[in-house]
Design an enzyme around this catalytic site. Structure first.
Site, PDB file in Angstrom:
ATOM      1  N   HIS A  70       0.864  -1.183   0.000  1.00 33.58           N
ATOM      2  CA  HIS A  70       0.000   0.000   0.000  1.00 33.58           C
ATOM      3  C   HIS A  70       0.900   1.233   0.000  1.00 33.58           C
ATOM      4  O   HIS A  70       1.700   1.404   0.917  1.00 33.58           O
ATOM      5  CB  HIS A  70      -0.883   0.021   1.247  1.00 33.58           C
ATOM      6  CG  HIS A  70      -1.928  -1.047   1.270  1.00 33.58           C
ATOM      7  ND1 HIS A  70      -2.213  -1.782   2.404  1.00 33.58           N
ATOM      8  CD2 HIS A  70      -2.772  -1.501   0.315  1.00 33.58           C
ATOM      9  CE1 HIS A  70      -3.193  -2.636   2.144  1.00 33.58           C
ATOM     10  NE2 HIS A  70      -3.550  -2.486   0.878  1.00 33.58           N
ATOM     11  N   THR A 112       3.808   1.314   3.552  1.00 34.65           N
ATOM     12  CA  THR A 112       2.984   1.201   4.751  1.00 34.65           C
ATOM     13  C   THR A 112       3.417  -0.008   5.595  1.00 34.65           C
ATOM     14  O   THR A 112       2.726  -0.371   6.539  1.00 34.65           O
ATOM     15  CB  THR A 112       1.508   1.009   4.374  1.00 34.65           C
ATOM     16  OG1 THR A 112       1.426  -0.032   3.410  1.00 34.65           O
ATOM     17  CG2 THR A 112       0.890   2.276   3.814  1.00 34.65           C
ATOM     18  N   TRP A 113       4.504  -0.655   5.205  1.00 29.22           N
ATOM     19  CA  TRP A 113       4.970  -1.906   5.817  1.00 29.22           C
ATOM     20  C   TRP A 113       3.993  -3.040   5.505  1.00 29.22           C
ATOM     21  O   TRP A 113       3.926  -4.026   6.228  1.00 29.22           O
ATOM     22  CB  TRP A 113       5.149  -1.797   7.324  1.00 29.22           C
ATOM     23  CG  TRP A 113       5.936  -0.638   7.842  1.00 29.22           C
ATOM     24  CD1 TRP A 113       6.167   0.563   7.239  1.00 29.22           C
ATOM     25  CD2 TRP A 113       6.601  -0.561   9.095  1.00 29.22           C
ATOM     26  NE1 TRP A 113       6.921   1.372   8.036  1.00 29.22           N
ATOM     27  CE2 TRP A 113       7.202   0.709   9.197  1.00 29.22           C
ATOM     28  CE3 TRP A 113       6.738  -1.428  10.165  1.00 29.22           C
ATOM     29  CZ2 TRP A 113       7.939   1.127  10.298  1.00 29.22           C
ATOM     30  CZ3 TRP A 113       7.471  -1.026  11.275  1.00 29.22           C
ATOM     31  CH2 TRP A 113       8.064   0.235  11.336  1.00 29.22           C
ATOM     32  N   HIS A 114       3.248  -2.924   4.400  1.00 22.93           N
ATOM     33  CA  HIS A 114       2.209  -3.897   4.064  1.00 22.93           C
ATOM     34  C   HIS A 114       2.617  -4.771   2.884  1.00 22.93           C
ATOM     35  O   HIS A 114       1.837  -5.002   1.962  1.00 22.93           O
ATOM     36  CB  HIS A 114       0.896  -3.181   3.743  1.00 22.93           C
ATOM     37  CG  HIS A 114       0.306  -2.427   4.887  1.00 22.93           C
ATOM     38  ND1 HIS A 114      -0.799  -1.592   4.747  1.00 22.93           N
ATOM     39  CD2 HIS A 114       0.653  -2.378   6.204  1.00 22.93           C
ATOM     40  CE1 HIS A 114      -1.092  -1.058   5.932  1.00 22.93           C
ATOM     41  NE2 HIS A 114      -0.228  -1.517   6.817  1.00 22.93           N
ATOM     42  N   SER A 115       3.839  -5.279   2.882  1.00 24.10           N
ATOM     43  CA  SER A 115       4.300  -6.164   1.806  1.00 24.10           C
ATOM     44  C   SER A 115       3.393  -7.385   1.717  1.00 24.10           C
ATOM     45  O   SER A 115       3.007  -7.964   2.738  1.00 24.10           O
ATOM     46  CB  SER A 115       5.739  -6.605   2.075  1.00 24.10           C
ATOM     47  OG  SER A 115       6.606  -5.490   2.099  1.00 24.10           O
TER      48      SER A 115
END
Length: 637
Positions: A345, A563-566
């Site tokens: 994201h 967003t650290w949303h890998s």
């Protein structure tokens, strides 16, 4: 306690190896141990033990995990990207027990119903996953139910909010609350100005269906002010109860190099080494290391995250044969989907000057005004917040869509118009400044507005370049690479919306110029650096020229981040569609090897991904428990 940095000599084989002590991995380990305490389980985590670490358990200290010196965070260096103003972006991920749940921003957000349905996998639809959001396996459509003390059903969460109770758990290990501190004036401001602009406050934005509104946000923080990470809630209590769980083991500070297979391509163990970060002379000592092995009698589970899991697979000979051959790794199974279609994201942050007091924000913990040790000692309530009290899921109006151009309108009509539960952007107010505090122009409290894409079109990849952990990683984050720049246009729309919101807030005292676009001289959209209060005039909107839009786009390309949303690098899909695992989370073409983390979702979710990772952990545990035949601790409904 079965927690080590060196395995006892007596442990050379276990029933189940879980490679990666991340969010989902801790859930899987905890649930397997509950189902059968005689099952021998080994979790191998590359990072340190997280138990009672202040940066982990004290929510307001989470910005410390953004610093490159953090012991608890991994930092993945991306390739240089022309579309990102020639930057080499960095993507953090969890680097300790609990994974992302130990270091993230603790935002409680659920995916939408159509998100789960879009995965298209048997037993993974929204209706079939719904029980895992509340009571684990309690719906009649499930085959089994976990029994605790022979009297009650295990739940995932304990919800302390004002939402719709029927959509939430009430006795699970993960507490969902507002924490111990809320800045009511800022929370009210966000809710009220969004309502003025057409986005109403909703009772429960997390029921899978609600959308296009705001909420007074809940957090992965308990009423006592402690972070609710998966290690502290699922793993550590069992490690401290060795009499009841004597066969649960955790090995920290060890990196899994590869999975080991027998001649029939069954996973039978892993090869690992000590993480060089925990060696006195890393380069020299790594060269001297002899990899060690541990065997698994029943199952190997990879749960190292969307970045690390595909790399372990590739070092094990599982992946695109051309990539493996270039890296000098013998091919075990040709699976072109490994490391393919990386998603994240995309985030932009903009800073604003406010009239808030120091005690309203968590800036004091970052700039040295507050002493964290003294605050912990005193039990300061400000420690028990992530500084995010209000947020929303937002969709543009038809007029907004038309203004973004024909290519955007085509994408909107194809993917969003007839899916009303899908947000275009998520916008959140954070009472924290994520930058160099020494460069701020005055002593006012500066805070941030976060905009991020719910469903990015852009894709990247992550691959090995050699057989060793020390070899460089080929990591293309892929941000803003989509056709017709639809992702950029989403951000342009969100920038304008959040700015309208801010200029109407009672706490507004200006915009931090360095964090906003460089508008051309004479622009009607010029930055207002200082103000005595709100500056919006009724419903009149800021006017933007084409040159202003170009300035916004340039700023987005300069600052867009993670967003650290890998997610999505080993997706659950048929192999002919570049899938890596099937609906049982088994890797195609192999036996005894499972994946259980955010690498498996084939499509993105309109939410912070922590909740989705918890659901994957719970669903994975249910699958594994059934396949392992642990029926003695389970009963049919």
């Amino acid at each position: 306690m079965g927690l080590y940095t060196k395995l006892p000599a007596s442990i050379h084989e276990v029933d189940v190896i879980i490679a990666g002590g991340g969010l989902a991995g801790c859930v899987v380990a905890g649930r397997l141990a509950e189902a059968d305490p005689t099952l021998s389980i080994l979790v191998i985590e590359q990072g340190p033990n997280s138990y009672e670490a202040p940066e982990v358990v004290q929510p307001a200290l989470y910005p410390r995990n953004l610093f490159p010196t953090s012991k608890y965070t991994l930092f993945w260096q991306g390739n240089e990207a022309a579309q990102l103003a020639n930057r080499k972006p960095i993507v953090p991920s969890g680097g300790t027990l609990g994974g992302g749940s130990a270091i993230n921003w603790m935002v409680y957000t659920r995916a939408q119903r159509s998100d789960f349905d879009s995965w298209g996998a048997k037993e993974w639809s929204a209706d079939e996953l719904y029980p895992f959001l509340n009571k684990v396996n309690t719906a009649c459509r499930m085959s089994y139910v976990v029994i605790v003390d022979s009297s009650r059903v295990l739940q995932f969460e304990t919800y302390h909010g004002q939402g719709e109770k029927e959509h939430h758990g009430s006795s699970g290990p993960i507490n969902i609350s507002k924490g111990t501190h809320t800045c009511k004036v800022a929370e009210d401001d966000f809710i009220n100005v969004a309502d003025q602009l057409g986005y109403s406050e909703l009772k429960d934005l997390q029921n899978l269906d609600a959308n296009n509104g705001t909420e007074r946000w809940m957090k992965y923080i308990g009423p006592d002010g402690r972070r609710q990470d998966s290690a502290h809630r699922f793993l550590h209590p069992k490690l401290q109860d060795a009499n009841r769980y004597p066969n649960l083991h955790v090995l920290c500070e060890k990196q899994v190099i590869r999975v080991l297979f027998d001649d029939e391509k069954k996973a039978v163990g892993v090869e690992y080494q000590t993480n060089p970060k925990f060696l006195p002379n890393p380069e020299f000592m790594t060269a001297k290391q002899t990899p060690r092995t541990i065997r698994a009698k029943k199952m190997v589970v990879l749960s190292a995250g969307a970045n690390a899991t595909p790399l372990i697979l590739e070092r094990s000979g599982i992946g695109n044969s051309e990539i493996l051959e270039r890296a000098g790794v013998p091919v075990v199974e040709d699976l072109p989907g490994v490391g393919h279609d990386y998603q994240d994201h995309h985030l932009t942050l903009y800073a604003y000057r406010t009239c808030l007091a120091p005690s309203d924000t968590i800036n004091g913990f970052a700039d040295g005004r507050f002493d964290p040790k003294e605050a912990v000692k005193a039990g300061h309530k400000l420690l028990g917040t992530n500084a995010m009290d209000a947020s929303g899921k937002f969709r543009p109006t038809e007029e907004d869509v038309a203004a973004l151009g024909p290519e955007f309108q085509k994408a909107w009509e194809r993917d969003f118009k007839n899916a009303p539960d899908r947000p275009l952007m998520i916008i959140a107010l954070y009472l924290s400044y994520y930058g160099d505090h020494s460069t701020l122009p005055d002593d006012a409290e500066y805070v941030s507005m976060a905009n991020w894409t719910a469903y990015p079109y852009s894709r990247g990849h992550i691959h090995i370049t050699g057989p060793s952990l020390s070899d460089n990683v080929d990591f293309d984050v892929g941000w803003l690479k989509d056709e017709n720049d639809i992702d950029v246009k989403k951000h342009i729309w969100a920038y304008k919306l959040q700015r309208e919101m801010w200029r109407r807030m009672s706490i507004f005292r200006g915009e931090l110029a360095s964090s906003h676009p460089r508008f051309p001289a004479g622009s009607k959209a010029a930055v207002i650096e200082k103000s005595d209060g709100p500056v919006a005039e009724g419903m009149k909107r800021i006017e933007y020229s084409q040159e202003d839009d170009k300035a916004i786009e340039q700023k987005i390309r300069e600052i867009v981040s993670t967003t650290w949303h890998s997610l999505g690098t080993c997706k659950m899909a048929p192999r002919e569609k570049k899938g890596v695992v099937d609906a049982s989370l088994s890797v195609h073409g192999l036996t005894g090897l499972k994946l259980a983390d955010l690498s498996v979702p084939p499509e993105n979710v309109g939410a912070n991904t922590g909740n989705t990772a918890f659901v994957i952990g719970e669903k994975a545990a249910d699958i594994f428990i059934r396949e392992l035949g642990l029926g003695e601790s389970r009963a049919k409904l």
